[in-house]
Design a protein around this motif. Structure first.
Motif, mmCIF file in Angstrom:
data_model
loop_
_atom_site.group_PDB
_atom_site.id
_atom_site.type_symbol
_atom_site.label_atom_id
_atom_site.label_comp_id
_atom_site.label_asym_id
_atom_site.label_seq_id
_atom_site.Cartn_x
_atom_site.Cartn_y
_atom_site.Cartn_z
ATOM 1 N N SER A 63 -48.387 59.054 -3.434
ATOM 2 C CA SER A 63 -48.733 58.241 -2.274
ATOM 3 C C SER A 63 -47.524 57.613 -1.598
ATOM 4 C CB SER A 63 -49.720 57.139 -2.681
ATOM 5 O OG SER A 63 -49.157 56.319 -3.698
ATOM 6 N N VAL A 64 -46.395 57.531 -2.284
ATOM 7 C CA VAL A 64 -45.214 56.891 -1.701
ATOM 8 C C VAL A 64 -44.016 57.831 -1.614
ATOM 9 C CG1 VAL A 64 -45.989 54.669 -2.609
ATOM 10 C CG2 VAL A 64 -44.247 55.987 -3.859
ATOM 11 N N LYS A 65 -44.173 59.031 -2.127
ATOM 12 C CA LYS A 65 -43.052 59.971 -2.152
ATOM 13 C C LYS A 65 -42.576 60.256 -0.737
ATOM 14 C CE LYS A 65 -43.593 62.811 -5.435
ATOM 15 N NZ LYS A 65 -44.090 63.936 -6.267
ATOM 16 N N GLY A 66 -41.278 60.176 -0.539
ATOM 17 C CA GLY A 66 -40.696 60.405 0.774
ATOM 18 C C GLY A 66 -40.602 59.161 1.622
ATOM 19 N N ARG A 67 -41.273 58.083 1.203
ATOM 20 C CA ARG A 67 -41.246 56.832 1.964
ATOM 21 C C ARG A 67 -40.555 55.704 1.194
ATOM 22 N NH1 ARG A 67 -45.863 54.266 3.129
ATOM 23 N NH2 ARG A 67 -46.990 55.036 1.303
ATOM 24 N N PHE A 68 -40.721 55.681 -0.109
ATOM 25 C CA PHE A 68 -40.150 54.634 -0.939
ATOM 26 C C PHE A 68 -38.966 55.188 -1.731
ATOM 27 C CE2 PHE A 68 -44.199 51.842 -1.619
ATOM 28 C CZ PHE A 68 -44.396 51.815 -0.252
ATOM 29 N N THR A 69 -37.997 54.318 -1.981
ATOM 30 C CA THR A 69 -36.845 54.693 -2.797
ATOM 31 C C THR A 69 -36.564 53.584 -3.800
ATOM 32 O OG1 THR A 69 -35.875 55.942 -0.956
ATOM 33 C CG2 THR A 69 -34.425 55.375 -2.801
ATOM 34 N N ILE A 70 -36.498 53.948 -5.064
ATOM 35 C CA ILE A 70 -36.155 52.992 -6.113
ATOM 36 C C ILE A 70 -34.679 53.139 -6.442
ATOM 37 C CG2 ILE A 70 -36.745 54.553 -8.021
ATOM 38 C CD1 ILE A 70 -37.855 52.096 -9.525
ATOM 39 N N SER A 71 -34.016 52.016 -6.679
ATOM 40 C CA SER A 71 -32.601 52.063 -7.013
ATOM 41 C C SER A 71 -32.255 50.909 -7.936
ATOM 42 C CB SER A 71 -31.741 52.021 -5.753
ATOM 43 O OG SER A 71 -31.948 50.807 -5.060
ATOM 44 N N SER A 72 -31.037 50.988 -8.472
ATOM 45 C CA SER A 72 -30.626 49.999 -9.452
ATOM 46 C C SER A 72 -29.171 49.626 -9.240
ATOM 47 C CB SER A 72 -30.821 50.567 -10.856
ATOM 48 O OG SER A 72 -30.479 49.639 -11.844
ATOM 49 N N ASP A 73 -28.906 48.337 -9.266
ATOM 50 C CA ASP A 73 -27.538 47.826 -9.246
ATOM 51 C C ASP A 73 -27.312 47.164 -10.599
ATOM 52 O OD1 ASP A 73 -25.176 46.363 -8.986
ATOM 53 O OD2 ASP A 73 -25.529 45.970 -6.866
ATOM 54 N N LEU A 81 -36.735 48.284 -4.470
ATOM 55 C CA LEU A 81 -37.696 49.258 -3.971
ATOM 56 C C LEU A 81 -37.632 49.189 -2.460
ATOM 57 C CD1 LEU A 81 -39.854 51.342 -4.854
ATOM 58 C CD2 LEU A 81 -41.567 49.558 -4.399
ATOM 59 N N GLN A 82 -36.986 50.183 -1.858
ATOM 60 C CA GLN A 82 -36.923 50.276 -0.410
ATOM 61 C C GLN A 82 -38.185 50.970 0.070
ATOM 62 O OE1 GLN A 82 -34.515 49.143 1.830
ATOM 63 N NE2 GLN A 82 -36.016 49.786 3.372
ATOM 64 N N MET A 83 -38.912 50.299 0.935
ATOM 65 C CA MET A 83 -40.186 50.820 1.411
ATOM 66 C C MET A 83 -40.110 51.042 2.913
ATOM 67 S SD MET A 83 -42.800 48.484 -0.848
ATOM 68 C CE MET A 83 -42.501 47.018 0.128
ATOM 69 N N ASN A 84 -40.199 52.277 3.330
ATOM 70 C CA ASN A 84 -40.154 52.646 4.737
ATOM 71 C C ASN A 84 -41.487 53.234 5.177
ATOM 72 O OD1 ASN A 84 -37.391 51.937 4.743
ATOM 73 N ND2 ASN A 84 -36.785 54.026 4.199
ATOM 74 N N SER A 85 -41.668 53.303 6.473
ATOM 75 C CA SER A 85 -42.899 53.879 7.041
ATOM 76 C C SER A 85 -44.137 53.286 6.375
ATOM 77 C CB SER A 85 -42.890 55.404 6.869
ATOM 78 O OG SER A 85 -41.759 55.976 7.487
ATOM 79 N N LEU A 86 -44.161 51.987 6.289
ATOM 80 C CA LEU A 86 -45.256 51.318 5.586
ATOM 81 C C LEU A 86 -46.583 51.520 6.299
ATOM 82 C CD1 LEU A 86 -43.333 48.150 4.493
ATOM 83 C CD2 LEU A 86 -44.586 49.665 2.953
ATOM 84 N N LYS A 87 -47.632 51.604 5.492
ATOM 85 C CA LYS A 87 -48.985 51.805 5.983
ATOM 86 C C LYS A 87 -49.859 50.631 5.534
ATOM 87 C CE LYS A 87 -48.450 56.774 5.131
ATOM 88 N NZ LYS A 87 -49.009 57.956 4.410
ATOM 89 N N PRO A 88 -50.934 50.372 6.243
ATOM 90 C CA PRO A 88 -51.834 49.288 5.802
ATOM 91 C C PRO A 88 -52.301 49.458 4.357
ATOM 92 C CG PRO A 88 -52.372 49.939 8.031
ATOM 93 C CD PRO A 88 -51.330 50.922 7.540
ATOM 94 N N GLU A 89 -52.459 50.679 3.913
ATOM 95 C CA GLU A 89 -52.901 50.919 2.536
ATOM 96 C C GLU A 89 -51.830 50.604 1.489
ATOM 97 O OE1 GLU A 89 -53.092 53.070 5.113
ATOM 98 O OE2 GLU A 89 -52.757 55.149 4.424
ATOM 99 N N ASP A 90 -50.623 50.272 1.939
ATOM 100 C CA ASP A 90 -49.577 49.823 1.013
ATOM 101 C C ASP A 90 -49.703 48.333 0.712
ATOM 102 O OD1 ASP A 90 -47.311 51.964 2.772
ATOM 103 O OD2 ASP A 90 -48.215 52.342 0.798
#
Length: 127
Positions: A63-73, A81-90
């Protein structure tokens, strides 16, 4: 004591972006996985994305593949958690969690796999 503190939630319009942060302290584990989960009103908690401390391998729910990116510092002991192209269902409360032990990044983690949880941050996406 392990503590996880999420931040970065808020109100955003559909199509917008948000970046969630998870600040961790009290870690002494060699291997672990960080997971982001979410729970929408009236729904069960679901896994969104996970990252392995061993090699940075990641896994995303469809459901989030291609829109969200997880990363670690690791230096800052903060995960994102970078969340792009957010939808109301998020729209949901987003939680950061830790599972101790080795994680390959090749399968989704369940809530029951996680050992420590943050208190969550609310993300609201308006249409």
């Amino acid at each position: 004591e392990v503590q996880l503190v999420e931040s970065g939630g808020g109100l955003v319009q559909a199509g917008g972006s948000l970046r969630l942060s998870c600040a961790a302290s009290g870690f002494t584990f060699d291997d672990y996985a960080i997971g982001w989960f979410r729970q929408a009103p009236g729904k069960e908690r679901e896994g969104v994305s996970y990252i392995s401390s061993s090699d940075g391998s990641t896994y995303y729910a469809d459901s989030v593949k291609g829109r969200f990116t997880i990363s670690s510092d690791n230096a800052k002991k903060t995960r994102y958690l970078q969340m792009n192209s957010l939808k109301p269902e998020d729209t949901a409360v987003y939680y950061c969690a830790v599972a101790t032990g080795y994680y390959s990044g090749s399968y989704p983690l369940r809530s029951s796999d996680m050992d420590y949880w943050g208190k969550g941050t609310l993300v609201t996406v308006s249409s």
